[in-house]
Design an enzyme around this catalytic site. Structure first.
Site, PDB file in Angstrom:
ATOM      1  N   GLY A 119     105.597  44.060  16.018  1.00  0.00           N
ATOM      2  CA  GLY A 119     105.388  45.632  16.142  1.00  0.00           C
ATOM      3  C   GLY A 119     106.098  46.200  17.111  1.00  0.00           C
ATOM      4  N   ARG A 156     101.044  40.145   9.412  1.00  0.00           N
ATOM      5  CA  ARG A 156     100.090  40.172   8.277  1.00  0.00           C
ATOM      6  C   ARG A 156     100.813  40.827   7.181  1.00  0.00           C
ATOM      7  NH1 ARG A 156      95.345  42.420  10.797  1.00  0.00           N
ATOM      8  NH2 ARG A 156      94.364  40.720  11.524  1.00  0.00           N
ATOM      9  N   THR A 177     104.338  36.915  26.036  1.00  0.00           N
ATOM     10  CA  THR A 177     103.895  38.091  27.028  1.00  0.00           C
ATOM     11  C   THR A 177     102.805  38.717  26.218  1.00  0.00           C
ATOM     12  OG1 THR A 177     105.643  39.167  25.661  1.00  0.00           O
ATOM     13  CG2 THR A 177     106.518  38.380  27.840  1.00  0.00           C
ATOM     14  N   SER A 178     101.966  38.218  25.412  1.00  0.00           N
ATOM     15  CA  SER A 178     100.811  38.937  24.675  1.00  0.00           C
ATOM     16  C   SER A 178      99.644  38.647  25.611  1.00  0.00           C
ATOM     17  CB  SER A 178     100.941  38.460  23.308  1.00  0.00           C
ATOM     18  OG  SER A 178      99.837  38.727  22.664  1.00  0.00           O
ATOM     19  N   ARG A 179      98.802  37.524  25.467  1.00  0.00           N
ATOM     20  CA  ARG A 179      97.820  36.796  25.805  1.00  0.00           C
ATOM     21  C   ARG A 179      97.734  35.582  25.957  1.00  0.00           C
ATOM     22  NH1 ARG A 179      97.539  41.651  27.412  1.00  0.00           N
ATOM     23  NH2 ARG A 179      95.886  43.145  26.909  1.00  0.00           N
ATOM     24  N   GLU A 233      93.653  34.149  34.067  1.00  0.00           N
ATOM     25  CA  GLU A 233      94.513  34.720  34.692  1.00  0.00           C
ATOM     26  C   GLU A 233      93.481  35.239  36.024  1.00  0.00           C
ATOM     27  OE1 GLU A 233      96.439  37.916  32.837  1.00  0.00           O
ATOM     28  OE2 GLU A 233      97.571  36.764  31.509  1.00  0.00           O
ATOM     29  N   HIS A 271     101.573  38.424  34.739  1.00  0.00           N
ATOM     30  CA  HIS A 271     101.190  39.619  34.000  1.00  0.00           C
ATOM     31  C   HIS A 271     101.918  40.816  34.248  1.00  0.00           C
ATOM     32  CE1 HIS A 271      97.911  40.641  30.826  1.00  0.00           C
ATOM     33  NE2 HIS A 271      99.251  41.471  30.739  1.00  0.00           N
ATOM     34  N   ILE A 272     102.979  40.690  34.538  1.00  0.00           N
ATOM     35  CA  ILE A 272     104.221  41.824  34.756  1.00  0.00           C
ATOM     36  C   ILE A 272     104.755  42.681  33.578  1.00  0.00           C
ATOM     37  CG2 ILE A 272     104.725  41.124  37.384  1.00  0.00           C
ATOM     38  CD1 ILE A 272     107.593  40.536  35.967  1.00  0.00           C
TER      39      ILE A 272
HETATM   40  C1  DGY Z   1      98.693  45.627  27.926  1.00  0.00           C
HETATM   41  O1  DGY Z   1      98.647  47.047  28.027  1.00  0.00           O
HETATM   42  O2  DGY Z   1      97.722  45.259  27.164  1.00  0.00           O
HETATM   43  C2  DGY Z   1      99.207  44.858  29.166  1.00  0.00           C
HETATM   44  O3  DGY Z   1      98.878  43.393  28.972  1.00  0.00           O
HETATM   45  C3  DGY Z   1      99.119  45.469  30.217  1.00  0.00           C
HETATM   46  O4  DGY Z   1      97.892  45.416  30.956  1.00  0.00           O
END
Ligand code: DGY
Length: 324
Positions: free
Chosen positions: A154, A177, A235-237, A266, A285-286
């Site tokens: 995305g 998808r 870097t997502s979740r 976290e 989580h920066i």
């Molecule tokens: C989000 O915007 O989802 C990032 O993880 C920062 O919180």
């Protein structure tokens, strides 16, 4: 009307909301708010600007059904029961776009850091381990011409692809998808199956949202299909990867390295063994932690609040179906 902001965020948000004629209550203690305390704090407020990633479940939403708007200080909304909010006709807003560049920078930084073991070597100097110049130690891996695989191409994935193509002329493959014609045109990106993403990527960067289909997707079986020379970046979740399986994959040589901006849980515990591995880089989580991104998020979150209080469509809605 009254707005509750659950943490300190750039001042622009409160300023915009006050200039629109509303009162702001801001929670300034530096701690997570338990859900029942949050319910109490939201009472008497028509707008709620939620800053933490704590779960806003059905129980919270039903107890807060008086809200005219729930504005999230994040692009991700996996922590909110959106179906429950929609049923209660509470519009939910989020902050897409403004953090794409900074999050892609974080993914790119982790990729480069892992490829040269930079964090580990930085720490090793402090431990007195830099004793002489050793030409066969500390060897990293070059990235030029390698294959970047993106799960969830995305806005953020697009920015990551742009950086990797520009800096290292990397081949871009992705699993989504649907197709991403813009990325296919800009980077010659190729849409592949999940199995091919796993077995062809030299660097696999996760940019997909966390949902029932993606939770735990990167487990032992998935890591086993990746190249032993590959680097995993998330870097997502943190919920997308299984941390125990990742540790095994790294220590067993199933994959080469990993860079994480997100962990599960976290915050990560200080004694987590991942923190001591040479080919691992972890940051807290920066992804969106730049002045520009956080200011943009505050502005958009305030815009969503103001529109919601006015009974207007949110500029950045998560559940636009409530307007049907
Ligand atoms: C989000 O915007 O989802 C990032 O993880 C920062 O919180």
């Amino acid at each position: 009307m009254k707005v509750f902001i659950s943490r300190l965020i750039p001042e622009i948000a409160a300023t915009m909301i006050r200039e629109a004629g509303h009162d702001v209550t801001q929670f300034v203690e530096r701690r997570d708010i338990p859900i029942d305390e949050m319910i109490e704090l939201c009472k008497g407020h028509e707008g709620f600007l939620n800053v933490s990633h704590n779960k806003l479940d059905k129980h919270f939403l039903e107890a807060s059904s008086h809200l005219k708007v729930l504005s999230l200080f994040s692009v991700g909304y996996d922590h909110v029961d959106i179906a429950a909010a929609t049923k209660l006709k509470i519009p939910v807003g989020h902050t897409p776009g403004v953090l794409s560049a900074s999050t892609a920078d974080t993914a790119f930084m982790l990729m480069l850091t892992v490829s040269r073991k930079a964090f580990y070597l930085h720490k090793s100097i402090g431990k007195g381990e830099w004793n002489y110049y050793d030409p066969i130690a500390n060897l990293g891996m070059e990235l030029t011409g390698k294959t970047l695989g993106i799960l969830g191409l995305g806005k953020i994935g697009f920015e990551m692809a742009k950086r990797c193509k520009g800096a290292y002329d990397m081949k871009v493959i992705y699993h989504n998808r649907g197709t991403n014609p813009e990325a296919e045109k800009a980077f010659d990106a190729e849409r592949v199956s999940f199995a091919d993403l796993l077995n062809q990527s030299d660097v696999l960067s996760v940019h997909s949202s966390l949902n029932s289909e993606t939770a735990g997707l990167f487990n032992a079986a998935a890591f086993k299909q990746m190249k032993p020379t590959s680097i995993f970046i998330n870097t997502s979740r943190g919920g997308l990867h299984n941390e125990a399986d990742l540790l095994n994959a790294l220590t067993g040589g199933t994959i080469w390295g990993a860079g994480l901006d997100v962990t599960n849980p976290e915050p990560m515990n200080a004694d987590n063994p991942l923190l001591n591995l040479p080919n691992v880089a972890i940051v807290p989580h920066i992804g969106s932690a730049t002045i520009e991104a956080r200011t943009g998020m505050a502005r958009i979150a305030a815009m969503n609040i103001i529109a919601g209080l006015n009974g207007e469509r949110l500029p950045y809605p998560v559940n636009p179906e409530i307007y049907k």
